[in-house]
Design a protein around this motif. Structure first.
Motif, PDB file in Angstrom:
ATOM      1  N   SER A 199      55.647 -12.804 -48.879  1.00 27.81           N
ATOM      2  CA  SER A 199      56.259 -14.008 -48.306  1.00 27.81           C
ATOM      3  C   SER A 199      56.974 -14.847 -49.363  1.00 27.81           C
ATOM      4  CB  SER A 199      55.193 -14.839 -47.586  1.00 27.81           C
ATOM      5  OG  SER A 199      54.126 -15.135 -48.461  1.00 27.81           O
ATOM      6  N   ASP A 200      56.465 -14.839 -50.606  1.00 23.87           N
ATOM      7  CA  ASP A 200      57.138 -15.584 -51.677  1.00 23.87           C
ATOM      8  C   ASP A 200      58.179 -14.737 -52.399  1.00 23.87           C
ATOM      9  OD1 ASP A 200      55.627 -13.840 -53.207  1.00 23.87           O
ATOM     10  OD2 ASP A 200      54.345 -15.395 -54.080  1.00 23.87           O
ATOM     11  N   GLU A 201      58.342 -13.493 -51.985  1.00 18.96           N
ATOM     12  CA  GLU A 201      59.322 -12.542 -52.515  1.00 18.96           C
ATOM     13  C   GLU A 201      59.143 -12.266 -54.006  1.00 18.96           C
ATOM     14  OE1 GLU A 201      63.327 -13.314 -51.153  1.00 18.96           O
ATOM     15  OE2 GLU A 201      62.730 -12.756 -49.113  1.00 18.96           O
ATOM     16  N   GLY A 236      55.669  -8.584 -40.009  1.00 17.20           N
ATOM     17  CA  GLY A 236      55.490  -9.021 -38.638  1.00 17.20           C
ATOM     18  C   GLY A 236      55.412 -10.533 -38.561  1.00 17.20           C
ATOM     19  N   ILE A 237      54.740 -11.002 -37.545  1.00 15.82           N
ATOM     20  CA  ILE A 237      54.591 -12.435 -37.307  1.00 15.82           C
ATOM     21  C   ILE A 237      53.252 -12.898 -37.887  1.00 15.82           C
ATOM     22  CG2 ILE A 237      54.325 -14.148 -35.446  1.00 15.82           C
ATOM     23  CD1 ILE A 237      56.281 -12.436 -33.798  1.00 15.82           C
ATOM     24  N   ASP A 238      53.213 -14.156 -38.293  1.00 14.63           N
ATOM     25  CA  ASP A 238      51.982 -14.763 -38.821  1.00 14.63           C
ATOM     26  C   ASP A 238      51.508 -14.103 -40.100  1.00 14.63           C
ATOM     27  OD1 ASP A 238      51.984 -16.460 -36.585  1.00 14.63           O
ATOM     28  OD2 ASP A 238      50.802 -15.038 -35.402  1.00 14.63           O
ATOM     29  N   GLY A 239      52.440 -13.658 -40.914  1.00 16.37           N
ATOM     30  CA  GLY A 239      52.109 -13.186 -42.255  1.00 16.37           C
ATOM     31  C   GLY A 239      51.676 -11.753 -42.375  1.00 16.37           C
ATOM     32  N   LYS A 240      51.504 -11.052 -41.272  1.00 15.67           N
ATOM     33  CA  LYS A 240      51.024  -9.680 -41.393  1.00 15.67           C
ATOM     34  C   LYS A 240      52.168  -8.701 -41.663  1.00 15.67           C
ATOM     35  CE  LYS A 240      50.546  -9.109 -36.329  1.00 15.67           C
ATOM     36  NZ  LYS A 240      50.708 -10.529 -35.972  1.00 15.67           N
ATOM     37  N   ILE A 241      51.777  -7.540 -42.157  1.00 14.46           N
ATOM     38  CA  ILE A 241      52.722  -6.470 -42.464  1.00 14.46           C
ATOM     39  C   ILE A 241      52.267  -5.226 -41.712  1.00 14.46           C
ATOM     40  CG2 ILE A 241      53.721  -5.042 -44.289  1.00 14.46           C
ATOM     41  CD1 ILE A 241      52.789  -7.449 -46.167  1.00 14.46           C
ATOM     42  N   ALA A 278      48.237  -3.126 -39.055  1.00 12.22           N
ATOM     43  CA  ALA A 278      48.814  -4.311 -39.689  1.00 12.22           C
ATOM     44  C   ALA A 278      47.806  -4.818 -40.704  1.00 12.22           C
ATOM     45  CB  ALA A 278      49.143  -5.384 -38.659  1.00 12.22           C
ATOM     46  N   PHE A 279      48.314  -5.278 -41.846  1.00 13.80           N
ATOM     47  CA  PHE A 279      47.437  -5.776 -42.891  1.00 13.80           C
ATOM     48  C   PHE A 279      47.972  -7.096 -43.441  1.00 13.80           C
ATOM     49  CE2 PHE A 279      50.487  -2.904 -44.862  1.00 13.80           C
ATOM     50  CZ  PHE A 279      50.922  -3.576 -46.002  1.00 13.80           C
ATOM     51  N   GLY A 337      56.045   3.294 -37.738  1.00 17.61           N
ATOM     52  CA  GLY A 337      55.907   1.859 -37.990  1.00 17.61           C
ATOM     53  C   GLY A 337      56.005   1.049 -36.720  1.00 17.61           C
ATOM     54  N   VAL A 338      56.021  -0.279 -36.906  1.00 18.00           N
ATOM     55  CA  VAL A 338      56.084  -1.220 -35.788  1.00 18.00           C
ATOM     56  C   VAL A 338      57.057  -2.344 -36.132  1.00 18.00           C
ATOM     57  CG1 VAL A 338      54.804  -3.044 -34.577  1.00 18.00           C
ATOM     58  CG2 VAL A 338      53.798  -0.777 -34.830  1.00 18.00           C
ATOM     59  N   THR A 339      57.862  -2.709 -35.155  1.00 18.78           N
ATOM     60  CA  THR A 339      58.707  -3.904 -35.248  1.00 18.78           C
ATOM     61  C   THR A 339      58.163  -4.921 -34.263  1.00 18.78           C
ATOM     62  OG1 THR A 339      60.624  -2.545 -35.818  1.00 18.78           O
ATOM     63  CG2 THR A 339      61.058  -4.793 -35.053  1.00 18.78           C
ATOM     64  N   GLU A 340      57.753  -6.077 -34.762  1.00 19.69           N
ATOM     65  CA  GLU A 340      57.091  -7.081 -33.940  1.00 19.69           C
ATOM     66  C   GLU A 340      58.039  -8.240 -33.625  1.00 19.69           C
ATOM     67  OE1 GLU A 340      52.930  -9.674 -33.936  1.00 19.69           O
ATOM     68  OE2 GLU A 340      53.753  -8.969 -35.843  1.00 19.69           O
ATOM     69  N   THR A 341      58.129  -8.583 -32.339  1.00 15.41           N
ATOM     70  CA  THR A 341      58.831  -9.787 -31.905  1.00 15.41           C
ATOM     71  C   THR A 341      57.826 -10.675 -31.179  1.00 15.41           C
ATOM     72  OG1 THR A 341      59.487  -8.974 -29.704  1.00 15.41           O
ATOM     73  CG2 THR A 341      60.912  -8.371 -31.567  1.00 15.41           C
ATOM     74  N   ARG A 342      58.258 -11.823 -30.716  1.00 15.68           N
ATOM     75  CA  ARG A 342      57.355 -12.727 -30.001  1.00 15.68           C
ATOM     76  C   ARG A 342      56.840 -12.127 -28.699  1.00 15.68           C
ATOM     77  NH1 ARG A 342      55.004 -16.301 -33.251  1.00 15.68           N
ATOM     78  NH2 ARG A 342      56.530 -17.206 -34.690  1.00 15.68           N
ATOM     79  N   ASP A 343      57.597 -11.184 -28.149  1.00 16.67           N
ATOM     80  CA  ASP A 343      57.238 -10.618 -26.849  1.00 16.67           C
ATOM     81  C   ASP A 343      56.684  -9.202 -26.922  1.00 16.67           C
ATOM     82  OD1 ASP A 343      58.286 -12.923 -25.526  1.00 16.67           O
ATOM     83  OD2 ASP A 343      60.293 -12.106 -25.832  1.00 16.67           O
ATOM     84  N   ARG A 344      57.126  -8.431 -27.920  1.00 12.12           N
ATOM     85  CA  ARG A 344      56.840  -7.010 -27.902  1.00 12.12           C
ATOM     86  C   ARG A 344      56.490  -6.447 -29.270  1.00 12.12           C
ATOM     87  NH1 ARG A 344      61.412  -4.116 -23.961  1.00 12.12           N
ATOM     88  NH2 ARG A 344      60.872  -5.238 -22.046  1.00 12.12           N
ATOM     89  N   LEU A 345      55.812  -5.293 -29.239  1.00  9.28           N
ATOM     90  CA  LEU A 345      55.666  -4.427 -30.394  1.00  9.28           C
ATOM     91  C   LEU A 345      56.460  -3.159 -30.102  1.00  9.28           C
ATOM     92  CD1 LEU A 345      51.796  -4.609 -31.042  1.00  9.28           C
ATOM     93  CD2 LEU A 345      53.590  -5.991 -32.115  1.00  9.28           C
ATOM     94  N   TYR A 346      57.523  -2.941 -30.859  1.00  7.29           N
ATOM     95  CA  TYR A 346      58.304  -1.714 -30.731  1.00  7.29           C
ATOM     96  C   TYR A 346      57.750  -0.708 -31.736  1.00  7.29           C
ATOM     97  CZ  TYR A 346      61.751  -4.591 -28.253  1.00  7.29           C
ATOM     98  OH  TYR A 346      62.388  -5.425 -27.371  1.00  7.29           O
ATOM     99  N   VAL A 347      57.435   0.495 -31.261  1.00  6.89           N
ATOM    100  CA  VAL A 347      56.788   1.494 -32.107  1.00  6.89           C
ATOM    101  C   VAL A 347      57.829   2.517 -32.571  1.00  6.89           C
ATOM    102  CG1 VAL A 347      54.902   3.147 -32.307  1.00  6.89           C
ATOM    103  CG2 VAL A 347      54.658   1.148 -30.821  1.00  6.89           C
ATOM    104  N   GLN A 348      57.949   2.643 -33.856  1.00  9.63           N
ATOM    105  CA  GLN A 348      58.915   3.555 -34.455  1.00  9.63           C
ATOM    106  C   GLN A 348      58.341   4.974 -34.493  1.00  9.63           C
ATOM    107  OE1 GLN A 348      59.384   1.680 -38.279  1.00  9.63           O
ATOM    108  NE2 GLN A 348      59.919  -0.288 -37.373  1.00  9.63           N
ATOM    109  N   SER A 349      59.225   5.971 -34.445  1.00  9.32           N
ATOM    110  CA  SER A 349      58.766   7.367 -34.411  1.00  9.32           C
ATOM    111  C   SER A 349      59.795   8.296 -35.031  1.00  9.32           C
ATOM    112  CB  SER A 349      58.503   7.808 -32.973  1.00  9.32           C
ATOM    113  OG  SER A 349      58.307   9.212 -32.907  1.00  9.32           O
TER     114      SER A 349
END
Length: 367
Positions: A220-222, A272-277, A321-322, A344-356
């Motif tokens: 988060s602090d890059e 992702g959201i709320d600091g998770k990866i 997610a960690f 992997g996963v792409t997280e938005t406020r509404d959905r988790l999109y699962v990569q494959s």
């Protein structure tokens, strides 16, 4: 007659043994010590939370290996054909945004709205909103970037990306999956993390010595990069200011293993959201492969067998997610592996999109 038959069988057996022992293979395997697999216990206890995914149709395309929401609010995904698809977040309005003529794996967007793509065949690319494609870099230290894989763009504009293998280029070995198998079987640990600075147009090595360097994400602090080392089942935390740091020579102040001895092969990393990866575990571990870690000769023999006999791990859906301090906070699994090779996963406020890597559609869950 019987003597001739026995002699013929003996010659056939000798020929087979000679083939298994001596036939040239493209890898020069390195012995290493695989940690004993923890299995699906603790934070990774078996569950079915990834089962029954909703699906977005991709037409004839397959392999939504990486997914991101662009500055225009639309969903972008890379597919096996070399195209980058663009659509509304619900899957409607799907179109081919651009085809690079290669295979884009990871991508991100810069402040100008350009899509910055790690193309496994072509290097690091910039694709403008007007669909103009240009190569940012395809060399470092006078060497080709053979397997650009994951990429993340910092707020400063600096671009950090992985070069999964300096030994096996997908362009030379039948594609990304085939090249990755060779690299992980060999265990020469030639993967690197690179930086491209658009202000100076310079490319440099941040870290080297990784057994198939894969997904990358920024803290988060890059100040740090999280890097998936697929071939050794772990995720690193590396200082962004490191220079040609050899992580294989031992950890130090600039690099440490954040997550070790995972139950599968880590692939993409996405904030992702709320600091998770988020991380995808593209395949579960295989005991046969772990048992061959200290036996290089057996790994060479493996490549002399028909591909149907290779110890390829079974299909198993698994994403986690960690937190930035290395705590697993979410674990989603599907033991059936119906949605294959979850990268992997792409997280938005509404959905988790699962990569494959190979799925015929794009899977998602309500968040």
């Amino acid at each position: 007659m019987l003597k001739k038959l026995i002699a013929a069988l003996g010659l056939a057996l000798l020929a087979t043994l000679a083939y298994l022992a001596l036939w040239p293979v493209p890898i020069d395997p390195i012995a290493w010590s695989a940690p004993a697999s923890p299995g699906y216990t603790g934070a990774h206890a078996v569950n079915d939370r990834l089962a029954s995914l909703n699906m977005i149709d991709l037409g004839r395309e397959e392999g939504p290996e990486h997914i991101a929401i662009g500055p225009d609010g639309r969903l972008y995904t890379t597919v096996a054909s070399g195209s980058i698809l663009r659509m509304n977040p619900d899957g409607s309005g799907r179109e081919a945004f651009v085809n690079t003529g290669g295979r884009v794996l990871g991508f991100d967007f810069d402040a100008q709205g350009n899509l910055i793509a790690a193309d496994a065949l072509k290097g690091l690319l910039s694709i403008s909103p007007a669909k103009q494609v240009r190569v940012l870099t395809d060399k470092v230290e006078g060497q080709p970037i053979r397997y650009a894989d994951g990429v993340v763009v910092a707020r400063s504009g600096r671009m950090f990306f992985s070069d999964a293998s300096t030994r096996f280029a997908p362009a030379d070995w039948g594609g990304t999956f085939e090249a990755s198998v060779l690299d992980i079987l060999e265990q020469a640990a030639t993967g690197r993390v690179l930086e491209y600075d658009p202000a100076t147009k310079a490319t440099r090595v941040v870290a080297r010595g990784l057994a198939f360097a894969n997904g990358v994400a920024l803290s988060s602090d890059e100040k740090h990069l999280f890097v998936a080392e697929t071939g050794k089942y772990r995720i690193w935390k590396i200082d962004v200011e490191a220079r040609s740091l050899d992580v294989g020579a031992g950890t130090g102040a600039q690099a440490s293993v954040l997550l070790d001895n995972l139950p599968g092969y880590p692939d993409n990393l996405m904030r992702g959201i709320d600091g998770k990866i988020w991380a995808g575990l593209v395949k579960p571990r295989n005991p046969a492969i772990d048992n061959m870690a200290s036996k290089p000769f057996l790994r060479s023999v493996t490549l002399r067998l028909p591909r149907s006999l290779w110890p390829v791990p079974q299909a198993y859906g698994h994403v986690i997610a960690f937190s930035e301090d290395g705590r697993v906070v979410v674990d989603l699994q599907d033991v059936t592996g119906a949605y294959p090779e979850t990268t992997g996963v792409t997280e938005t406020r509404d959905r988790l999109y699962v990569q494959s890597l190979h799925a015929k559609g794009l899977g998602w869950l309500k968040r």
